[in-house]
Design a protein around this motif. Structure first.
Motif, PDB file in Angstrom:
ATOM      1  N   ALA A   1       0.812  -1.223  -0.203  1.00 30.03           N
ATOM      2  CA  ALA A   1       0.174  -0.061  -0.133  1.00 30.03           C
ATOM      3  C   ALA A   1       0.897   1.309  -0.009  1.00 30.03           C
ATOM      4  N   LYS A   2       0.480   2.265  -0.785  1.00 29.28           N
ATOM      5  CA  LYS A   2       1.338   3.389  -1.066  1.00 29.28           C
ATOM      6  C   LYS A   2       1.979   4.037   0.374  1.00 29.28           C
TER       7      LYS A   2
ATOM      8  N   LYS B   1       1.941   3.121   3.241  1.00 30.31           N
ATOM      9  CA  LYS B   1       2.949   1.947   4.140  1.00 30.31           C
ATOM     10  C   LYS B   1       4.368   2.150   3.280  1.00 30.31           C
ATOM     11  N   ALA B   2       4.131   1.970   2.008  1.00 23.64           N
ATOM     12  CA  ALA B   2       5.480   2.055   0.937  1.00 23.64           C
ATOM     13  C   ALA B   2       6.254   3.362   1.313  1.00 23.64           C
ATOM     14  N   ASP B   3       5.772   4.642   1.542  1.00 24.78           N
ATOM     15  CA  ASP B   3       6.241   5.688   1.541  1.00 24.78           C
ATOM     16  C   ASP B   3       7.100   6.001   3.066  1.00 24.78           C
ATOM     17  N   PHE B   4       6.163   5.219   4.028  1.00 23.56           N
ATOM     18  CA  PHE B   4       6.670   5.357   5.271  1.00 23.56           C
ATOM     19  C   PHE B   4       8.138   4.542   5.353  1.00 23.56           C
ATOM     20  N   MET B   5       7.899   3.136   4.673  1.00 26.72           N
ATOM     21  CA  MET B   5       9.079   2.316   4.819  1.00 26.72           C
ATOM     22  C   MET B   5      10.284   2.943   4.114  1.00 26.72           C
ATOM     23  N   ALA B   6       9.943   3.868   3.089  1.00 25.62           N
ATOM     24  CA  ALA B   6      11.008   4.422   2.313  1.00 25.62           C
ATOM     25  C   ALA B   6      11.757   5.579   3.283  1.00 25.62           C
ATOM     26  N   PHE B   7      10.756   6.220   3.903  1.00 25.02           N
ATOM     27  CA  PHE B   7      11.680   7.362   5.029  1.00 25.02           C
ATOM     28  C   PHE B   7      12.123   6.548   6.390  1.00 25.02           C
ATOM     29  N   SER B   8      11.802   5.292   6.524  1.00 22.88           N
ATOM     30  CA  SER B   8      12.131   4.869   7.727  1.00 22.88           C
ATOM     31  C   SER B   8      13.119   3.831   7.623  1.00 22.88           C
ATOM     32  N   GLN B   9      13.517   3.666   6.373  1.00 19.51           N
ATOM     33  CA  GLN B   9      14.521   2.391   6.174  1.00 19.51           C
ATOM     34  C   GLN B   9      15.709   2.566   6.843  1.00 19.51           C
ATOM     35  N   THR B  10      16.226   1.369   7.310  1.00 23.05           N
ATOM     36  CA  THR B  10      17.615   1.178   8.059  1.00 23.05           C
ATOM     37  C   THR B  10      18.876   1.193   7.191  1.00 23.05           C
ATOM     38  N   PRO B  11      19.643   2.330   7.265  1.00 21.36           N
ATOM     39  CA  PRO B  11      20.903   2.376   6.354  1.00 21.36           C
ATOM     40  C   PRO B  11      21.760   0.974   6.737  1.00 21.36           C
ATOM     41  N   THR B  12      22.284   0.389   5.598  1.00 19.72           N
ATOM     42  CA  THR B  12      22.824  -0.786   5.955  1.00 19.72           C
ATOM     43  C   THR B  12      24.390  -0.788   5.787  1.00 19.72           C
ATOM     44  N   GLN B  13      25.239  -1.290   6.325  1.00 20.73           N
ATOM     45  CA  GLN B  13      26.697  -1.285   6.129  1.00 20.73           C
ATOM     46  C   GLN B  13      27.049  -2.124   5.092  1.00 20.73           C
ATOM     47  N   ASP B  14      27.602  -1.264   4.136  1.00 19.25           N
ATOM     48  CA  ASP B  14      27.945  -1.879   2.664  1.00 19.25           C
ATOM     49  C   ASP B  14      28.840  -3.279   2.759  1.00 19.25           C
TER      50      ASP B  14
END
Length: 255
Positions: free
Chosen positions: A164-165, A167-180
């Motif tokens: 759902a848009k 929720k997807a938008d929220f996931m986009a701005f709450s994502q966890t940066p990941t160590q490369d």
């Protein structure tokens, strides 16, 4: 008399041995499920799968690894596995697949389920495997501090298609940066070589090439591989019932 007594003792020992083999030969039902999330997200995305499994009477645990170090992520998942009271099924999504490929060697693990997930072999990394089967998305951003994340503008379409848009938008701005560095961790002693595997392919995955997923499933001799038409990388969120059914199939197939 002594001969008869010895004969009776021999029969008794043989009977006990047969009984022991029967008792210990019985496999314990698998009721514990451990769900391992991938990069850029946390464990909350498993809610739908969690609810489906709990309704069926399974004990479900969701990991919350930090995505800072592959070795530490494996340790964190093993910590949850060690808390289980019996055999369990270990489930991984995306980078979580690389984690369960190592953590799956834990003696409590009865089977592995990969949901649109990496399953590297000895000496491989998921980053190198991704180069062999290039993915469709181009929105990965590599920060100067060594952390990766997906451009929030593209996240809904590239990572969370079908979610759902809002929720997807929220996931986009709450994502966890990941160590490369976690994507370049070299795998040793892949558990799928000694534990049974079940695999779900997301046919519209933009993050992991579906052909790479099929390759992983075939190489690991997956006991059951299902393909979900139109499913994005978030197949475990958009198709929780199908994911839960595959996990239950693994639990029953590992007993």
């Amino acid at each position: 008399m002594k001969t008869r007594f010895k004969h009776l003792l021999a029969i008794l020992f043989v009977s006990l041995g047969v009984l022991g083999n029967f008792v210990y030969g019985q496999k314990t039902p698998v009721k514990n499920i451990v769900l391992v999330h991938g990069a850029f997200v946390d464990g909350s995305g498993w809610e739908g799968v969690y609810k489906e499994l709990v309704k069926k009477g399974y004990h479900v645990s969701v990991t919350q690894q930090t995505l800072l170090s592959y070795e530490d992520d494996v340790k964190q998942v093993n910590r949850i596995i060690d808390q289980q009271d019996g055999p369990c099924i270990l489930v991984g999504h995306s980078y979580g697949g690389a984690i369960i490929t190592t953590a799956g060697n834990n003696p409590k693990i009865a089977g592995l389920v990969y949901l649109a997930a990496h399953a590297p072999d000895e000496g491989e990394t998921e980053a190198d495997n991704g180069k062999k089967y290039p993915s469709e998305y181009k929105s990965l951003i590599k920060g100067n501090d060594g952390f990766d994340y997906i451009n929030p503008v593209n996240f809904p379409a590239d990572f969370a298609g079908g979610v759902a848009k809002e929720k997807a938008d929220f996931m986009a701005f709450s994502q966890t940066p990941t160590q490369d560095l976690v994507f370049h961790a070299i795998i040793h002693h892949p558990a799928w070589k000694s534990k049974p595997v079940w695999y779900m392919v997301a046919k519209a995955d933009k993050i992991i090439n579906p052909d790479l997923e099929r390759f992983y499933a075939k190489r690991a001799n997956s006991k059951k591989t299902i393909e979900i038409a139109g499913a994005s990388h978030c197949v475990f969120m958009t198709h929780p019932k199908e994911a839960a059914e595959l996990i239950i199939d693994a639990a029953k197939g590992s007993e």
